[in-house]
Scaffold this motif. Structure first.
Motif, PDB file in Angstrom:
ATOM      1  N   LEU A 111     -10.829   3.077   0.394  1.00  0.00           N
ATOM      2  CA  LEU A 111      -9.769   3.254   1.385  1.00  0.00           C
ATOM      3  C   LEU A 111      -9.966   2.219   2.479  1.00  0.00           C
ATOM      4  N   CYS A 126      -3.171   0.073   5.818  1.00  0.00           N
ATOM      5  CA  CYS A 126      -2.342   1.291   5.752  1.00  0.00           C
ATOM      6  C   CYS A 126      -1.097   1.126   6.628  1.00  0.00           C
ATOM      7  N   ILE A 127       0.046   1.468   6.073  1.00  0.00           N
ATOM      8  CA  ILE A 127       1.299   1.352   6.825  1.00  0.00           C
ATOM      9  C   ILE A 127       1.853   2.726   7.208  1.00  0.00           C
ATOM     10  N   LEU A 128       1.039   3.762   7.061  1.00  0.00           N
ATOM     11  CA  LEU A 128       1.388   5.118   7.487  1.00  0.00           C
ATOM     12  C   LEU A 128       2.658   5.654   6.825  1.00  0.00           C
ATOM     13  N   CYS A 129       2.857   5.280   5.559  1.00  0.00           N
ATOM     14  CA  CYS A 129       4.059   5.745   4.860  1.00  0.00           C
ATOM     15  C   CYS A 129       3.932   7.198   4.438  1.00  0.00           C
ATOM     16  N   GLU A 130       2.710   7.718   4.465  1.00  0.00           N
ATOM     17  CA  GLU A 130       2.435   9.114   4.101  1.00  0.00           C
ATOM     18  C   GLU A 130       2.736   9.434   2.641  1.00  0.00           C
ATOM     19  N   LEU A 131       2.843   8.421   1.792  1.00  0.00           N
ATOM     20  CA  LEU A 131       3.038   8.733   0.368  1.00  0.00           C
ATOM     21  C   LEU A 131       1.801   9.428  -0.200  1.00  0.00           C
ATOM     22  N   CYS A 132       0.623   8.959   0.186  1.00  0.00           N
ATOM     23  CA  CYS A 132      -0.598   9.621  -0.309  1.00  0.00           C
ATOM     24  C   CYS A 132      -0.706  11.039   0.238  1.00  0.00           C
ATOM     25  N   LEU A 165      -4.644   7.279   9.382  1.00  0.00           N
ATOM     26  CA  LEU A 165      -4.842   8.148   8.224  1.00  0.00           C
ATOM     27  C   LEU A 165      -6.220   8.795   8.310  1.00  0.00           C
ATOM     28  N   CYS A 202      -0.019   4.615  -3.455  1.00  0.00           N
ATOM     29  CA  CYS A 202      -0.050   3.746  -2.276  1.00  0.00           C
ATOM     30  C   CYS A 202       0.692   2.431  -2.548  1.00  0.00           C
ATOM     31  N   PRO A 203       1.701   2.125  -1.746  1.00  0.00           N
ATOM     32  CA  PRO A 203       2.517   0.936  -2.019  1.00  0.00           C
ATOM     33  C   PRO A 203       1.842  -0.373  -1.616  1.00  0.00           C
ATOM     34  N   VAL A 204       0.768  -0.243  -0.834  1.00  0.00           N
ATOM     35  CA  VAL A 204       0.045  -1.432  -0.364  1.00  0.00           C
ATOM     36  C   VAL A 204      -1.403  -1.353  -0.837  1.00  0.00           C
ATOM     37  N   ALA A 221      -4.072  -0.257   0.597  1.00  0.00           N
ATOM     38  CA  ALA A 221      -4.946   0.591   1.402  1.00  0.00           C
ATOM     39  C   ALA A 221      -5.803   1.506   0.539  1.00  0.00           C
ATOM     40  N   ILE A 222      -5.235   2.016  -0.532  1.00  0.00           N
ATOM     41  CA  ILE A 222      -6.012   2.834  -1.466  1.00  0.00           C
ATOM     42  C   ILE A 222      -6.111   2.044  -2.766  1.00  0.00           C
TER      43      ILE A 222
HETATM   44  S1  SF4 Z   1      -0.031   5.682   0.738  1.00  0.00           S
HETATM   45 FE1  SF4 Z   1      -1.282   3.949   1.430  1.00  0.00          FE
HETATM   46  S2  SF4 Z   1      -0.108   3.004   3.072  1.00  0.00           S
HETATM   47 FE2  SF4 Z   1       0.792   5.003   2.715  1.00  0.00          FE
HETATM   48  S3  SF4 Z   1      -0.228   6.327   4.199  1.00  0.00           S
HETATM   49 FE3  SF4 Z   1      -1.400   6.458   2.295  1.00  0.00          FE
HETATM   50  S4  SF4 Z   1      -2.989   4.893   2.482  1.00  0.00           S
HETATM   51 FE4  SF4 Z   1      -1.461   4.472   4.060  1.00  0.00          FE
END
Ligand code: SF4
Ligand SMILES: Cc1cc2nc3c(=O)[nH]c(=O)nc-3n(C[C@H](O)[C@H](O)[C@H](O)COP(=O)(O)O)c2cc1C
Ligand code: SF4
Lengths: 238, 601
Positions: free
Chosen positions: A139, A144-150, A174, A198-200, A202-203
Motif C-alpha cells: 500500500l 492514493c486518490i481517495l476514490c474509496e473503491l477499495c 486512507l 484500485c485504479p491507480v 496505491a494498492i
Molecule cells: S482504491 Fe486505491 S486510490 Fe482508491 S482509495 Fe483505495 S487505495 Fe486509494
C-alpha cells in the motif's frame, strides 16, 4: 422507451439508471475515476460532472429522467476535468516513470485523454505513509486518490471492511482496519476484490513487478475511453 | 497506558455503551464523553467500542480524526481553544494567543510535556459580539483581555478546577438590541400546541403556508412546502431535526434563541412533528455551545413534566413526541443538512448525494425535516398569532423578520431583528457603524458589499443572510479578511470531493502567496480560474461558496490585489533557499555557497 439527450444524441434509459449507466449502455463515454459500475456510485472525483439542463451534476449519481438535456463532451467541461485530474496529481506523489502501475493506471490514462502536458498547479509533496508490511500486497499512499473503491469493495464485496478514510479536507487519508493500522495485521488477502479494484498504483500485488514492460501496457496504446466502453460499455459482457 | 487505566477505560466504555443502548448511531456522543474523561480517545476505548458496537475500528478512528474536538493523542488537562474568526482577530486575538502560549510555555497545537495544558485555534465560536472568545475544556469564555490571560495562567498551572474559576470568565450576554415580531414577545409554553390541537394539523400547516415562512438557515426553502413533502413521503418513521450547528462565522443568533427562547424552538419542533407524523426529534447543537446543553436538557425535562413532550401531549391520545440533544464535535460541514444527518447517525460528516433529499431519505433513510432554529421558533409564533400576522411584515418574497447577529467595527454589536426589506444603511445607523470599508453579509459564504451598495435591502430577493453581518471599517486590510475566510474553508472542507478538497488548499496557498507579496499577475489569473472551478464543480454548498470571498472582493477591489503583485513574470511556488535547508543540516554547512538567492539582486 424513455430517453435523455447527451450532446444532442438521444439515449434510452430505464427507470433507476443514472446518467452514467445510460451513457455506458449506449456506448457514450463520460470520463470517470471513482466510478466503477460494479460498485455503488460514489460521486467524489467529479470527473464525470456534466451539465444537465444547465446545471452541473455528477453523471454517476444523478438519476436519468425524461427531459434531461445533458452536455458531456464540451471544451468547458473537458478543461475542468483536466484541471481536476491535475489536482489529483499534485495532491499526492505520482512519480509515473517509476511506478509499477504506469501504463495501467487510470489517473495517468485520464491525463493522456485530456492531453495534460504538465501538473499546472504547485505540488503539495505530502508526507504519506507506505505500508509494505503485508506479505503479498503493497500500500503506497503516495498514489492514493481517495476514490474509496477499495473501501467499497472491501465492505460490500469482500465483507471485511479493511479500508476506511480518516481525517478531513486536504488531510483526508486512507487507513487500515487493524490494531496496528498495518496491512499485515488486517484480514486482507491478495485475492480480495479490494486489491484488484484500485485504479491507480496505491494498492499493488507484490512479486509481480514489471512482468509487462512499461510502454507495452494497456493505456500506452489505447485511450481510456476505448477501454472503458469495451469493458464497461453496452457491448461488454456484463 | 498503565493496566489500571486500561481497566478503568474499559469499564467506562462499558457504562457508556449500556447508557446508549449499544447503538452505533450514538458513536459521536460516546466519543465525546470519552474525550472529556481522558482528554483523548485511548486505544483501549477504540478497541472496546469496536468490539461492543460491532464497528470496524477504522470506522471509529475515521470518525475521531474527522471532528476537531476528538483526538487520538492526549490534549492538555486544560485544553484552551481560541476562536479564529476574523471578528476575534479584530479584537486582538493573536496577541492574546501569543501571550498565553508564552506564559504557559506551550506551542499552539502541541500539548505541554507535563500534559497539563494545550492551546490551539478553533473556528468561530459564535461569540463575536463579546470576543475575543474561546473554549476551555469545551466551555465558552468571553471578552478575553491580557488581564484575563494573566489570571488564567495560574489557574491552569495550579490545577484549579474549572468550576472554581471566576464566573465572569464564562459570562455570556444575549445583547438583544432590536426586537421585532419574534423577539418582542414569548408565547406561553404550550400555546402553539394548544392552537394546533384546537385547529388540527391541516389548518396549522395552511397557516404556516399563509405566513410565507422560508428557511432561516440560508437556502430559504419554503417551510410549509418542506413539511408537506415530508408529511407525504412514505416511511415507517418520520423525524424532525433542529439544525443548531450555527457554524457560519459571525452567526450567533441561534445561540441567543436557544439561550432565551428555547421553549419556543422546542414548541416549533413539536408542532412540526405533529404535522409530519414524527415521534422523535433531534436538536443538533454545535459543540461550541456545550454550555447550553444542561439548561436545554433541563428545559426538556420541564416540558415533559408539563405534558408538552412525551406521550399523549396535552392529553391528546397518540400525540407522542420526544426530543434528544446531540452535541456536535467541531465541524462546520455538519451544518449542511445531509452531513448533519450522517453525523447524527454516528458517522463522519460527509454530505450525501442529493437527490434524494432528507424530506424523503433523511435520518436512517426515513423522511426527515431539517430546519434552522429560527425557522422553528418562527413556526411556533405563527401557530399562535396566525400566518397573516407574519406575512404582513416584510417584502413580496421574504415575509416576516430576520434576526441578525452583528459584529465587527460598530458601537453596539449584538442581536438585531429587522423586517425583511430593511436597507443596510438603516442597520448601520442603528448599530453605530461609520467609516466602513464594507460589510460581509451572510458570513464568509455570503456577499461582501461596499459603501456604494448600502441601499441594498435585506431579503431573499437581494441580500440573503443566515444571520451573519460583519462590519469592517476603513482601517481593516481586505486581504487579511479574505485570507481569514479562505483559510476557514480550507480547514473545514470535508475532503470528499476533489475540487473542494484540493482546490480550497490551492486557493489558500495562492492567496497567501499574493498576500505576502510574492504573487505575480499570472497567479491572479490562476486564482480567478481556480475559484470558478471550485464554485462550479464541488459537491456541496461549502465548495460552492468557498471561493466567494475572493470572487466578490476581486470584482470590487481588483486594485487591492494588484497592488500586492510583483512586477516579474514568474515567481517560484516554493522557497528555493528554504528547500536547501535539509541539505544544509545534513552537511553541517551554512556558508554563503550553501544558500541560493531566490531572485537576482
Ligand atoms: S482504491 Fe486505491 S486510490 Fe482508491 S482509495 Fe483505495 S487505495 Fe486509494
Ligand atoms: C456548509 C454548510 C453549512 C450550513 N450550516 C448551517 C447551519 O449551521 N445552520 C443551519 O440552519 N443551516 C445550515 N446550512 C443549511 C442547511 O443545509 C439547511 O439548508 C437548513 O438547515 C435548512 O433549514 P431551513 O429550511 O430552516 O433554513 C448549511 C449549509 C451548508 C452547505
Ligand atoms: S464541496 Fe467540500 S465540503 Fe462539500 S463534499 Fe466536497 S469536499 Fe466536502
Amino acid at each position: 422507451m424513455k430517453t435523455i439527450t447527451i450532446d444532442g444524441r438521444s439515449i434510452p434509459f430505464e427507470e433507476g439508471q443514472t446518467i452514467m449507466d445510460a451513457a455506458l449502455a449506449a456506448d457514450v463515454y463520460i470520463p470517470h475515476l471513482c466510478h466503477n459500475p460494479e460498485f455503488t456510485p460514489h460521486g467524489s472525483c467529479k470527473l464525470c460532472n456534466v451539465k444537465v439542463n444547465g446545471r452541473t451534476c455528477s453523471a454517476c449519481t444523478m438519476l436519468a429522467a425524461e427531459g434531461q438535456d445533458v452536455i458531456n463532451n464540451s471544451k468547458e467541461l473537458n478543461d475542468a476535468r483536466r484541471a481536476i485530474t491535475q489536482m489529483l496529481f499534485v495532491e499526492g506523489n505520482h512519480i509515473c516513470p517509476g511506478c509499477e502501475k504506469s501504463g495501467n493506471c487510470q489517473l495517468q490514462a485520464l491525463g493522456y485523454h485530456f492531453n495534460m502536458l504538465d501538473a499546472h498547479f504547485p505540488y503539495f509533496y505530502p508526507r504519506r505513509e507506505v505500508d509494505a508490511s503485508h506479505p503479498d500486497v503493497l500500500l503506497d499512499r503516495d498514489r492514493c486518490i481517495l476514490c474509496e473503491l477499495c473501501v467499497r469493495a472491501s465492505r460490500d464485496v469482500d465483507h471485511k471492511n479493511v479500508f476506511d478514510i480518516a481525517g478531513r479536507g486536504i488531510n483526508a487519508h486512507l487507513i487500515v482496519n487493524s490494531a496496528t493500522g498495518k496491512l499485515a495485521d488486517s484480514v486482507l488477502e491478495v485475492d480480495d476484490k479490494a486489491v484488484e479494484v484500485c485504479p491507480v498504483g496505491a494498492i499493488l500485488v507484490k512479486h509481480h513487478g514489471y512482468e509487462v514492460p512499461i510502454g507495452q501496457r494497456l493505456y500506452d496504446h489505447h485511450d481510456i475511453a476505448e477501454i472503458s466502453l469495451m469493458t464497461e460499455g453496452g457491448g461488454s459482457d456484463e | 497506558m498503565h493496566s489500571t487505566r486500561v481497566e478503568d477505560c474499559k469499564a467506562f466504555v462499558e457504562t457508556l455503551i449500556h447508557r446508549y443502548q449499544c447503538n452505533p448511531t450514538e458513536l459521536i456522543r460516546i466519543l465525546r464523553e470519552i474525550q472529556d474523561r481522558y482528554r483523548h480517545v485511548p486505544d483501549a476505548a477504540i478497541e472496546a467500542l469496536a468490539s461492543q458496537l460491532s464497528l470496524p475500528r477504522s470506522r471509529i478512528v475515521g470518525v475521531i480524526e474527522f471532528y476537531s474536538f476528538l483526538h487520538t493523542a492526549p490534549r492538555g488537562r486544560y485544553d484552551v481553544l481560541l476562536s479564529d474568526s476574523i471578528s476575534d482577530h479584530m479584537l486582538g486575538k493573536q496577541s492574546l494567543m501569543d501571550d498565553l502560549c508564552r506564559k504557559l510555555g506551550v506551542a499552539p497545537g502541541v500539548t505541554r510535556a507535563d500534559g497539563q495544558v494545550s492551546v490551539d485555534n478553533t473556528s468561530c465560536t459564535g461569540l463575536c459580539d463579546q470576543g475575543p472568545a474561546g473554549l476551555v475544556n469545551g466551555y465558552a469564555v468571553t471578552r478575553l483581555t491580557s488581564g484575563r490571560i494573566d489570571r488564567m495562567v495560574p489557574l491552569i498551572n495550579e490545577s484549579v478546577p474549572l468550576a472554581e474559576w471566576p464566573s465572569d470568565f464564562f459570562a455570556i450576554d444575549d445583547n438583544i438590541r432590536r426586537a421585532d415580531l419574534l423577539l418582542n414577545e414569548r408565547p406561553e409554553p404550550g400555546a402553539a400546541l394548544a392552537a394546533l390541537l384546537e385547529r388540527g394539523a391541516d389548518a396549522l400547516l395552511d397557516e404556516i403556508d399563509r405566513s410565507g415562512l422560508r428557511g432561516r438557515g440560508g437556502a430559504g426553502f419554503n417551510t410549509a412546502m418542506k413539511w408537506r413533502f415530508c408529511r407525504e413521503a412514505e416511511g415507517d418513521a418520520h423525524y424532525v431535526v433542529c439544525n443548531a450547528d450555527e457554524g457560519e462565522p459571525g452567526t450567533f443568533k441561534d445561540r441567543v434563541l436557544l439561550d432565551s427562547y428555547a421553549d419556543q424552538v422546542f414548541e416549533g419542533m413539536t408542532l412540526c412533528a405533529r404535522i409530519i407524523g414524527a415521534r422523535r426529534g433531534f436538536l443538533y447543537l454545535r459543540g461550541e455551545y456545550r454550555y447550553l446543553l444542561k439548561p436545554l436538557q433541563d428545559l426538556l425535562a420541564q416540558r415533559r413534566q408539563k405534558g408538552l413532550l412525551g406521550d399523549d401531549i396535552l392529553g391528546a391520545t397518540g400525540f407522542n413526541f420526544d426530543i434528544d440533544i446531540h452535541l456536535g464535535a467541531g465541524a462546520y460541514i455538519c451544518g449542511e443538512e445531509s452531513a448533519l444527518i450522517e453525523s447524527l447517525e454516528g458517522k463522519r460528516g460527509i454530505p450525501r448525494n442529493r437527490p434524494p433529499y432528507p424530506v424523503t431519505h433523511g435520518y436512517l433513510g426515513r423522511p426527515t425535516v431539517v430546519n434552522n432554529v429560527e425557522t422553528l421558533a418562527a413556526a411556533a409564533a405563527i401557530a399562535v398569532h396566525g400566518g397573516q400576522w407574519f406575512a404582513a411584515v416584510g417584502t413580496a418574497k421574504s415575509k416576516g423578520t430576520k434576526i441578525l447577529s452583528i459584529c465587527g467595527d460598530c458601537a453596539r454589536p449584538g442581536i438585531y431583528e429587522y423586517p425583511f426589506g430593511t436597507p443596510i444603511r438603516d442597520i448601520l445607523t442603528d448599530c453605530g457603524a461609520g467609516g466602513t470599508l464594507g460589510i460581509q453579509v451572510g458570513g464568509p459564504s455570503g456577499t461582501f458589499i461596499e459603501p456604494g451598495e448600502y441601499d441594498r435591502r435585506l431579503g431573499f430577493e437581494d441580500l440573503a443572510t443566515g444571520g451573519s453581518f460583519m462590519i469592517f471599517d476603513a482601517s481593516r486590510s481586505l486581504l487579511d479578511i479574505v485570507g481569514n475566510f479562505t483559510h476557514f474553508f480550507a480547514h473545514e472542507s470535508c475532503g470528499f470531493c476533489t475540487p473542494c478538497r484540493v482546490g480550497t488548499s490551492l486557493m489558500k496557498n495562492t492567496l497567501d502567496k499574493i498576500h505576502s507579496g510574492h504573487g505575480t499577475a499570472g497567479d491572479l489569473v490562476e486564482l480567478r480560474s481556480l475559484c470558478e472551478l471550485i464554485k462550479e464543480h464541488s459537491h456541496c454548498g461549502l465548495g460552492h461558496t468557498a471561493a466567494n470571498p475572493i470572487i466578490e472582493t476581486l470584482e470590487r477591489f481588483p486594485d487591492l490585489y494588484e497592488q500586492r503583485l510583483k512586477a516579474i513574470v514568474f515567481e517560484p511556488g516554493f522557497d528555493l533557499d528554504g528547500a536547501l535547508e535539509a541539505a544544509r543540516q545534513l552537511t553541517g554547512r551554512d556558508d554563503s555557497a550553501a544558500h541560493l538567492q531566490q531572485v537576482d539582486r
